[in-house]
Scaffold this motif. Structure first.
Motif, mmCIF file in Angstrom:
data_model
loop_
_atom_site.group_PDB
_atom_site.id
_atom_site.type_symbol
_atom_site.label_atom_id
_atom_site.label_comp_id
_atom_site.label_asym_id
_atom_site.label_seq_id
_atom_site.Cartn_x
_atom_site.Cartn_y
_atom_site.Cartn_z
ATOM 1 N N PRO A 1 -27.793 25.390 46.079
ATOM 2 C CA PRO A 1 -29.090 25.981 46.393
ATOM 3 C C PRO A 1 -30.152 25.692 45.333
ATOM 4 C CG PRO A 1 -27.354 27.555 46.874
ATOM 5 C CD PRO A 1 -26.710 26.390 46.194
ATOM 6 N N ILE A 2 -29.762 25.728 44.057
ATOM 7 C CA ILE A 2 -30.719 25.393 42.997
ATOM 8 C C ILE A 2 -31.105 23.925 43.083
ATOM 9 C CG2 ILE A 2 -30.975 25.182 40.491
ATOM 10 C CD1 ILE A 2 -29.297 27.676 40.191
ATOM 11 N N TYR A 3 -30.146 23.069 43.420
ATOM 12 C CA TYR A 3 -30.413 21.636 43.600
ATOM 13 C C TYR A 3 -31.463 21.426 44.688
ATOM 14 C CZ TYR A 3 -29.124 16.650 43.973
ATOM 15 O OH TYR A 3 -29.127 15.277 43.980
ATOM 16 N N CYS A 4 -31.348 22.177 45.781
ATOM 17 C CA CYS A 4 -32.311 22.042 46.876
ATOM 18 C C CYS A 4 -33.718 22.453 46.449
ATOM 19 C CB CYS A 4 -31.873 22.888 48.070
ATOM 20 S SG CYS A 4 -30.396 22.284 48.903
ATOM 21 N N GLU A 5 -33.815 23.392 45.515
ATOM 22 C CA GLU A 5 -35.122 23.902 45.090
ATOM 23 C C GLU A 5 -35.759 23.052 44.000
ATOM 24 O OE1 GLU A 5 -36.933 26.707 45.867
ATOM 25 O OE2 GLU A 5 -35.649 27.328 47.514
ATOM 26 N N LEU A 6 -34.983 22.173 43.366
ATOM 27 C CA LEU A 6 -35.465 21.432 42.207
ATOM 28 C C LEU A 6 -36.560 20.439 42.591
ATOM 29 C CD1 LEU A 6 -35.068 20.800 39.165
ATOM 30 C CD2 LEU A 6 -33.342 19.115 39.853
ATOM 31 N N LYS A 7 -37.603 20.390 41.791
ATOM 32 C CA LYS A 7 -38.668 19.416 42.013
ATOM 33 C C LYS A 7 -38.153 18.030 41.641
ATOM 34 C CE LYS A 7 -43.504 18.500 40.807
ATOM 35 N NZ LYS A 7 -44.656 18.951 39.979
ATOM 36 N N GLN A 8 -38.431 17.048 42.503
ATOM 37 C CA GLN A 8 -37.915 15.680 42.352
ATOM 38 C C GLN A 8 -36.404 15.717 42.093
ATOM 39 O OE1 GLN A 8 -40.248 13.887 39.216
ATOM 40 N NE2 GLN A 8 -41.913 13.397 40.621
ATOM 41 N N PRO A 9 -35.645 16.249 43.040
ATOM 42 C CA PRO A 9 -34.209 16.444 42.814
ATOM 43 C C PRO A 9 -33.418 15.142 42.851
ATOM 44 C CG PRO A 9 -34.792 17.064 45.050
ATOM 45 C CD PRO A 9 -36.073 16.714 44.368
ATOM 46 N N THR A 10 -32.813 14.820 41.755
ATOM 47 C CA THR A 10 -31.859 13.725 41.674
ATOM 48 C C THR A 10 -30.592 14.254 41.009
ATOM 49 O OG1 THR A 10 -32.596 12.969 39.497
ATOM 50 C CG2 THR A 10 -33.729 12.045 41.426
ATOM 51 N N LYS A 11 -29.515 13.543 41.199
ATOM 52 C CA LYS A 11 -28.254 13.971 40.598
ATOM 53 C C LYS A 11 -28.366 14.025 39.080
ATOM 54 C CE LYS A 11 -23.431 12.662 40.017
ATOM 55 N NZ LYS A 11 -23.581 12.591 38.548
ATOM 56 N N ALA A 12 -28.977 13.003 38.486
ATOM 57 C CA ALA A 12 -29.112 12.963 37.032
ATOM 58 C C ALA A 12 -29.957 14.132 36.528
ATOM 59 C CB ALA A 12 -29.736 11.644 36.604
ATOM 60 N N ARG A 13 -31.041 14.444 37.241
ATOM 61 C CA ARG A 13 -31.913 15.539 36.819
ATOM 62 C C ARG A 13 -31.200 16.890 36.926
ATOM 63 N NH1 ARG A 13 -37.370 16.488 36.039
ATOM 64 N NH2 ARG A 13 -38.247 18.429 36.897
ATOM 65 N N MET A 14 -30.453 17.082 38.018
ATOM 66 C CA MET A 14 -29.725 18.333 38.182
ATOM 67 C C MET A 14 -28.587 18.443 37.174
ATOM 68 S SD MET A 14 -29.728 21.135 39.765
ATOM 69 C CE MET A 14 -28.641 22.523 39.437
ATOM 70 N N GLN A 15 -27.964 17.321 36.833
ATOM 71 C CA GLN A 15 -26.913 17.355 35.818
ATOM 72 C C GLN A 15 -27.492 17.746 34.464
ATOM 73 O OE1 GLN A 15 -23.447 16.637 36.544
ATOM 74 N NE2 GLN A 15 -23.354 17.759 34.611
ATOM 75 N N ASN A 16 -28.709 17.296 34.170
ATOM 76 C CA ASN A 16 -29.363 17.701 32.925
ATOM 77 C C ASN A 16 -29.654 19.200 32.929
ATOM 78 O OD1 ASN A 16 -29.362 15.111 31.861
ATOM 79 N ND2 ASN A 16 -31.358 14.595 32.720
ATOM 80 N N VAL A 17 -30.086 19.726 34.084
ATOM 81 C CA VAL A 17 -30.282 21.171 34.208
ATOM 82 C C VAL A 17 -28.975 21.898 33.916
ATOM 83 C CG1 VAL A 17 -30.759 23.035 35.846
ATOM 84 C CG2 VAL A 17 -32.209 21.005 35.827
ATOM 85 N N THR A 18 -27.891 21.396 34.482
ATOM 86 C CA THR A 18 -26.579 22.009 34.273
ATOM 87 C C THR A 18 -26.172 21.983 32.812
ATOM 88 O OG1 THR A 18 -25.865 21.373 36.497
ATOM 89 C CG2 THR A 18 -24.141 21.870 34.882
ATOM 90 N N ASN A 19 -26.323 20.821 32.167
ATOM 91 C CA ASN A 19 -25.901 20.683 30.775
ATOM 92 C C ASN A 19 -26.692 21.604 29.850
ATOM 93 O OD1 ASN A 19 -24.127 18.720 31.654
ATOM 94 N ND2 ASN A 19 -25.458 17.011 31.102
ATOM 95 N N VAL A 20 -28.001 21.703 30.073
ATOM 96 C CA VAL A 20 -28.835 22.574 29.243
ATOM 97 C C VAL A 20 -28.461 24.037 29.475
ATOM 98 C CG1 VAL A 20 -31.188 23.374 28.819
ATOM 99 C CG2 VAL A 20 -30.743 20.940 29.114
ATOM 100 N N SER A 21 -28.278 24.419 30.738
ATOM 101 C CA SER A 21 -27.952 25.813 31.057
ATOM 102 C C SER A 21 -26.608 26.218 30.467
ATOM 103 C CB SER A 21 -27.935 26.009 32.576
ATOM 104 O OG SER A 21 -29.174 25.680 33.149
ATOM 105 N N ILE A 22 -25.596 25.376 30.660
ATOM 106 C CA ILE A 22 -24.270 25.693 30.124
ATOM 107 C C ILE A 22 -24.298 25.669 28.600
ATOM 108 C CG2 ILE A 22 -21.903 24.833 29.938
ATOM 109 C CD1 ILE A 22 -21.998 24.067 32.836
ATOM 110 N N GLY A 23 -25.066 24.740 28.013
ATOM 111 C CA GLY A 23 -25.171 24.678 26.555
ATOM 112 C C GLY A 23 -25.784 25.933 25.968
#
Length: 459
Positions: free
Chosen positions: A270-292
């Motif tokens: 669901p967060i992936y669907c809401e992301l502006k200019q959603p790409t796998k790489a961009r969402m993975q960066n969101v994931t890495n920052v959030s988990i970090g």
């Protein structure tokens, strides 16, 4: 909240046709309604990070100091790094499957991979996971609300007061607040409360660090508890030395508690669907920052909570402060923030559990008030019973973390990738998926076995 689960309630229905039927390069923006629109309005990178952190962080943070006390400082750091890294990797697999199939829900991925049984397994796991999360929140209400009321009301005598019964208060709050909010058909107006969860966690970590210097070690003797009783501490100078590694039967609760604390996979798509200019790489960066960032807050709160109480830390960290700082202003404000967040979050977490239950039992039939009310009452009844009769919050973290959290975090992403991936089994991600599944099964079986053994021995 293994987290607050706020990410689950993003308006993914805005993009009902997110279902591209072809593979695309990860540099290509996600298609909405089968139209490529890189400039389409969506959530920014920063807001997506906060949304995912809200989904990650929750009641699990209260049990991590206890996990460190039973694994040691170095052992805890290694395990926390391992679980957080595997969590990020399993999200990578889910995003890769999303790219390949165009599916934007965890249940549908299960159905795509394993047909109807896969969807049922994922649905049941989500129900059990959310029930466990709600139980942990209501358990916090049961344990923290009497202490919060006691600190705000100065009793005229030291006798028993009705508000010291946490079970009675829990039933009253559930019937008067949680149940009416849960019965609302649309509860989006409550979602704004989850935006405060990150700042609450940050404040919680700051208070834990500050109060490390307010409680000396060895812990003082003859400390009066809020109930008027005296508790004699057995702490000595030797117990004020941090242990690097600790292995005991209680260590079995550590990894499940961590898995419970890092579970956010039902909110990822669901967060992936809401992301502006959603790409796998961009969402993975969101994931890495959030988990970090979540990793840092988890580590700080666990470390300083452990260095404050050492082996005497409670399985629910805030309870440890009641004996030594019963009327401390900062502890009181943290407790009130926890209680407010918990009370308003339970109805939110109940929504996906009820949705999954109705979907599994009644399929896609039209909305029915009777089914809606019946499912709500049954789910809250189960949750309330667990919160009342479970003696320790570590049991919630341990059992749920070793079963449903392990499945949603490790087993399902690996199995789904192995089933749906068209590449060779010798590829890096295929090998990683196998290792992820093996780790999930071993962690779940070993941890659950030790937890059951601990129950038998204690009984």
């Amino acid at each position: 909240m293994a987290g607050m689960y706020s990410g689950t309630f993003l308006n993914s229905s805005r993009y009902p046709d997110f279902n591209p039927r072809f593979k695309r390069d990860e540099r290509t923006p996600l298609l909405r309604n089968n139209v490529q629109s890189p400039t389409t309005e969506g959530a920014s990178f920063i807001s997506s990070v906060f949304n995912l952190m809200n989904a990650i962080m929750g009641s699990g943070i209260l049990g991590l100091a206890y996990a460190m006390a039973n694994t040691g400082v170095l052992g805890f750091c290694i395990l926390l790094l391992l679980v957080s890294s595997l969590s990020a990797y399993s999200i990578h697999l889910l995003l890769k499957l999303c790219e390949q199939t165009g599916i934007n829900s965890y249940e549908d991925l299960g159905e795509k991979a394993l047909k109807k049984p896969g969807k049922v397994l994922v649905g049941i796991s989500i129900i059990m996971q959310n029930i466990g999360a709600m139980s942990s929140y209501l358990f916090i209400l049961k344990s923290e609300l009497p202490a919060a009321i006691y600190t705000l009301v100065t009793p005229g005598n030291t006798g028993y007061h009705w508000y010291e019964d946490g079970r009675l208060l829990l039933i009253l709050v559930t019937l008067c607040v949680v149940l009416p909010l849960s019965l609302c058909h649309k509860i989006s107006f409550l979602s704004f409360t989850s935006s405060f969860s990150f700042f609450f966690m940050l404040y919680f970590a700051i208070v834990v660090v500050i109060k490390k210097w307010s409680i000396p070690c060895p812990l003082p003797y003859n400390v009066t508890t809020p109930s008027g009783a005296f508790q004699i501490s057995n702490a000595s100078d030797s117990e004020c030395t941090p242990k690097l590694f600790v292995i005991s039967s209680k260590s079995a609760y550590a990894i499940p508690t961590m898995a419970f604390s890092f579970l956010c996979h039902t909110a990822i798509l669901p967060i992936y669907c809401e992301l502006k200019q959603p790409t796998k790489a961009r969402m993975q960066n969101v994931t890495n920052v959030s988990i970090g960032l979540s990793f840092v807050l988890y580590l700080i709160s666990a470390l300083f909570g452990y260095l404050t109480f050492y082996a005497h830390v409670d399985s629910e960290l805030l309870l440890s402060y009641d004996v030594y700082l019963p009327r401390d202003v900062m502890v009181i404000t943290v407790r009130l923030a926890v209680l407010l967040a918990v009370t308003l979050t339970v109805p939110l977490i109940q929504f996906p559990a009820r949705k999954a239950a109705i979907l599994l039992l009644f399929g896609g039939r039209p909305f029915s008030v009777l089914i809606h009310v019946f499912a709500t009452v049954i789910i809250l009844g189960v949750v309330l019973s667990m919160a009342i009769f479970v003696p320790d919050i570590r049991n919630v973290f341990g059992v749920v973390g070793a079963t449903t959290s392990a499945c949603l975090l490790f087993v399902f992403p690996g199995v789904f990738y192995l089933k749906l991936n068209e590449g060779p089994l010798t590829s890096i991600d295929s090998i990683g998926s196998i290792l992820l599944v093996v780790f999930g099964f071993l962690m779940g079986i070993i941890s659950l076995s030790f937890i059951v053994i601990t129950w038998v021995q204690s009984s």
